[in-house]
Design a protein around this motif. Structure first.
Motif, PDB file in Angstrom:
ATOM      1  N   ASP A  53     -23.669  51.952   0.466  1.00 28.29           N
ATOM      2  CA  ASP A  53     -22.279  52.302   0.169  1.00 28.29           C
ATOM      3  C   ASP A  53     -21.499  51.035  -0.163  1.00 28.29           C
ATOM      4  N   GLY A  54     -20.279  51.223  -0.640  1.00 29.79           N
ATOM      5  CA  GLY A  54     -19.386  50.106  -0.900  1.00 29.79           C
ATOM      6  C   GLY A  54     -19.421  49.553  -2.308  1.00 29.79           C
ATOM      7  N   TRP A  55     -20.199  50.163  -3.200  1.00 28.80           N
ATOM      8  CA  TRP A  55     -20.325  49.597  -4.544  1.00 28.80           C
ATOM      9  C   TRP A  55     -19.043  49.709  -5.354  1.00 28.80           C
ATOM     10  N   GLU A  56     -18.126  50.534  -4.880  1.00 33.38           N
ATOM     11  CA  GLU A  56     -16.821  50.601  -5.556  1.00 33.38           C
ATOM     12  C   GLU A  56     -16.043  49.299  -5.393  1.00 33.38           C
ATOM     13  N   ASN A  57     -16.497  48.422  -4.488  1.00 37.41           N
ATOM     14  CA  ASN A  57     -15.831  47.134  -4.281  1.00 37.41           C
ATOM     15  C   ASN A  57     -16.193  46.097  -5.344  1.00 37.41           C
ATOM     16  N   VAL A  58     -17.175  46.421  -6.179  1.00 37.21           N
ATOM     17  CA  VAL A  58     -17.538  45.522  -7.280  1.00 37.21           C
ATOM     18  C   VAL A  58     -16.728  45.900  -8.510  1.00 37.21           C
ATOM     19  N   PRO A  59     -15.913  44.997  -9.047  1.00 36.40           N
ATOM     20  CA  PRO A  59     -15.145  45.328 -10.255  1.00 36.40           C
ATOM     21  C   PRO A  59     -16.067  45.643 -11.415  1.00 36.40           C
ATOM     22  N   THR A  60     -15.637  46.540 -12.270  1.00 42.42           N
ATOM     23  CA  THR A  60     -16.504  47.016 -13.351  1.00 42.42           C
ATOM     24  C   THR A  60     -16.764  45.964 -14.422  1.00 42.42           C
ATOM     25  N   GLU A  61     -15.850  44.992 -14.561  1.00 43.07           N
ATOM     26  CA  GLU A  61     -16.029  44.010 -15.630  1.00 43.07           C
ATOM     27  C   GLU A  61     -15.960  42.561 -15.138  1.00 43.07           C
ATOM     28  N   ASP A  62     -15.072  42.247 -14.210  1.00 42.07           N
ATOM     29  CA  ASP A  62     -14.885  40.862 -13.783  1.00 42.07           C
ATOM     30  C   ASP A  62     -16.135  40.316 -13.093  1.00 42.07           C
ATOM     31  N   GLN A  63     -16.326  39.014 -13.206  1.00 43.87           N
ATOM     32  CA  GLN A  63     -17.467  38.388 -12.550  1.00 43.87           C
ATOM     33  C   GLN A  63     -17.137  38.140 -11.079  1.00 43.87           C
ATOM     34  N   VAL A  64     -18.173  38.115 -10.254  1.00 42.13           N
ATOM     35  CA  VAL A  64     -18.003  37.927  -8.817  1.00 42.13           C
ATOM     36  C   VAL A  64     -19.134  37.052  -8.295  1.00 42.13           C
ATOM     37  N   LEU A  65     -18.922  36.530  -7.091  1.00 46.68           N
ATOM     38  CA  LEU A  65     -19.968  35.822  -6.361  1.00 46.68           C
ATOM     39  C   LEU A  65     -20.354  36.710  -5.191  1.00 46.68           C
ATOM     40  N   ILE A  66     -21.530  37.332  -5.274  1.00 43.46           N
ATOM     41  CA  ILE A  66     -22.013  38.189  -4.194  1.00 43.46           C
ATOM     42  C   ILE A  66     -22.745  37.310  -3.189  1.00 43.46           C
ATOM     43  N   VAL A  67     -22.297  37.346  -1.945  1.00 44.44           N
ATOM     44  CA  VAL A  67     -22.861  36.515  -0.887  1.00 44.44           C
ATOM     45  C   VAL A  67     -23.577  37.424   0.101  1.00 44.44           C
ATOM     46  N   GLY A  68     -24.883  37.252   0.221  1.00 41.60           N
ATOM     47  CA  GLY A  68     -25.671  38.140   1.053  1.00 41.60           C
ATOM     48  C   GLY A  68     -26.226  37.494   2.298  1.00 41.60           C
ATOM     49  N   SER A  69     -26.531  38.347   3.266  1.00 41.75           N
ATOM     50  CA  SER A  69     -27.266  37.940   4.460  1.00 41.75           C
ATOM     51  C   SER A  69     -28.730  38.275   4.232  1.00 41.75           C
ATOM     52  N   HIS A  70     -29.588  37.268   4.305  1.00 40.77           N
ATOM     53  CA  HIS A  70     -31.003  37.410   3.972  1.00 40.77           C
ATOM     54  C   HIS A  70     -31.778  38.023   5.132  1.00 40.77           C
ATOM     55  N   ASN A  71     -32.725  38.908   4.827  1.00 38.46           N
ATOM     56  CA  ASN A  71     -33.519  39.570   5.856  1.00 38.46           C
ATOM     57  C   ASN A  71     -34.938  39.835   5.394  1.00 38.46           C
ATOM     58  N   GLY A  72     -35.857  39.929   6.375  1.00 33.20           N
ATOM     59  CA  GLY A  72     -37.170  40.487   6.088  1.00 33.20           C
ATOM     60  C   GLY A  72     -38.225  39.546   5.572  1.00 33.20           C
ATOM     61  N   GLY A  73     -38.174  38.259   5.943  1.00 39.11           N
ATOM     62  CA  GLY A  73     -39.209  37.344   5.499  1.00 39.11           C
ATOM     63  C   GLY A  73     -39.170  37.120   3.996  1.00 39.11           C
ATOM     64  N   MET A  74     -40.247  36.551   3.474  1.00 44.36           N
ATOM     65  CA  MET A  74     -40.264  36.176   2.063  1.00 44.36           C
ATOM     66  C   MET A  74     -40.192  37.380   1.138  1.00 44.36           C
ATOM     67  N   ALA A  75     -40.564  38.568   1.624  1.00 44.01           N
ATOM     68  CA  ALA A  75     -40.467  39.770   0.804  1.00 44.01           C
ATOM     69  C   ALA A  75     -39.018  40.144   0.525  1.00 44.01           C
ATOM     70  N   ALA A  76     -38.114  39.836   1.470  1.00 41.12           N
ATOM     71  CA  ALA A  76     -36.673  40.098   1.318  1.00 41.12           C
ATOM     72  C   ALA A  76     -36.401  41.447   0.671  1.00 41.12           C
ATOM     73  N   PRO A  77     -36.865  42.553   1.275  1.00 40.62           N
ATOM     74  CA  PRO A  77     -36.755  43.850   0.603  1.00 40.62           C
ATOM     75  C   PRO A  77     -35.324  44.311   0.365  1.00 40.62           C
ATOM     76  N   ASP A  78     -34.391  43.928   1.252  1.00 36.97           N
ATOM     77  CA  ASP A  78     -33.002  44.355   1.043  1.00 36.97           C
ATOM     78  C   ASP A  78     -32.419  43.724  -0.209  1.00 36.97           C
ATOM     79  N   MET A  79     -32.805  42.474  -0.506  1.00 34.67           N
ATOM     80  CA  MET A  79     -32.333  41.804  -1.714  1.00 34.67           C
ATOM     81  C   MET A  79     -32.824  42.537  -2.964  1.00 34.67           C
ATOM     82  N   ILE A  80     -34.101  42.918  -2.966  1.00 36.15           N
ATOM     83  CA  ILE A  80     -34.663  43.609  -4.122  1.00 36.15           C
ATOM     84  C   ILE A  80     -34.019  44.977  -4.293  1.00 36.15           C
ATOM     85  N   MET A  81     -33.767  45.664  -3.174  1.00 36.71           N
ATOM     86  CA  MET A  81     -33.133  46.979  -3.259  1.00 36.71           C
ATOM     87  C   MET A  81     -31.693  46.858  -3.760  1.00 36.71           C
ATOM     88  N   MET A  82     -30.988  45.778  -3.383  1.00 39.49           N
ATOM     89  CA  MET A  82     -29.633  45.561  -3.894  1.00 39.49           C
ATOM     90  C   MET A  82     -29.664  45.243  -5.385  1.00 39.49           C
TER      91      MET A  82
END
Length: 283
Positions: free
Chosen positions: A42-71
């Protein structure tokens, strides 16, 4: 350094990103998204449709980082593969396995270096960064809900200099796709000082012991196959700072304050998401 020289450095070119290559992976990512990790988001409405942004994530799950790939999959399916976005990847990857690094480049990975990140933002692209890097990826299981950026504040300076909002990205579940028992880096560092070389002669910064596939018990920052645990992701509301610009990015105290604000806000959102997931699992 000229643009031509920058492009010759592995991971610094912005031209390797290939939308058609990304599209070819979408069906594979979709299967993992819907069937293996059963992602709730959820929360994707917080990303503007055109403007650029810096998405800052919390890394999880070892080198596979599955949450990053799913995002990443969520971004592409919502905004298409043509909307420019680059992800910062540890420069060691180009030294450890150039073939994997080249695959990453085709999906938009560039080296985690200020000049590469600045170039991407100046091009009008959005950028995804995980400031905690390997320290976040392999934090112990009992710290799975903790935001850990390891004091890395380069992303704050980047946002201030390029005057872009920060949008936090958090997840719960991915850090249960392996069970990190602890970090034994300081012990291994002593052996390194005694003459035992690091693998690839690269200091990994962490040396975890974890339970996971395919090793059972793994020693060191080895790649893993994630357990099929449900992942919940959330894109949070933008964080806007009071001041922007080059001078703001050079003010150490102000950078520290902005860093503390981001960590505090992300930890608050992480705690909230963890409680919500716990209620769902127990219902």
């Amino acid at each position: 350094m000229s643009n031509r020289q920058s492009k010759s450095i592995p991971g610094w070119s912005l031209e390797e990103r290939d939308p058609k290559f990304i599209e070819s992976f979408m069906p594979i990512w979709e299967w993992f998204y819907r069937n293996y990790f059963r992602v709730r988001t959820d929360g994707w409405e917080n990303v503007p449709t055109e403007d650029q942004v810096l998405i800052v994530g919390s890394h999880n799950g070892g080198m596979a980082a599955p949450d990053m790939i799913m995002m990443m999959y969520d971004w592409f399916r919502r905004y298409g593969t043509e909307r420019l976005v680059y992800g910062l990847m540890h420069p060691h990857i180009w030294k450890i396995n150039s073939d994997i690094a080249k695959l990453g480049e085709k999906t938009g990975a560039i080296a985690a270096h200020p000049k590469a990140a600045n170039a991407a933002l100046k091009r009008g692209a959005s950028v995804l960064v995980y400031p905690g890097g390997q320290y976040d990826l392999f934090r112990p299981y009992n710290q799975r809900y903790n935001i850990n950026f390891a004091g890395n504040k380069g992303f704050i300076k980047l946002a201030l200099r390029q005057e872009v909002p920060i949008i936090p990205a958090i997840s719960v579940g991915a850090h249960e796709t392996l069970i990190v028992l602890g970090d034994f880096y300081e012990i291994m560092k002593q052996f390194n000082n005694m003459g035992l070389p690091w693998l690839y002669n690269l200091d990994p910064g962490v040396f975890p012991i974890y339970l996971g596939l395919p090793w059972g018990l793994a020693i060191g920052p080895l790649p893993n196959i994630p357990f099929p645990v449900q992942i919940s992701t959330r894109i949070c509301k933008p964080i806007i700072f009071e001041k922007y610009g080059r001078e703001a990015s050079k003010n150490r105290d102000y950078v520290d304050d902005c860093y503390s604000l981001v960590c505090t806000e992300m930890q608050r959102e992480m705690d909230k998401l963890a409680r919500e997931v716990s209620i769902i699992r127990n219902s």
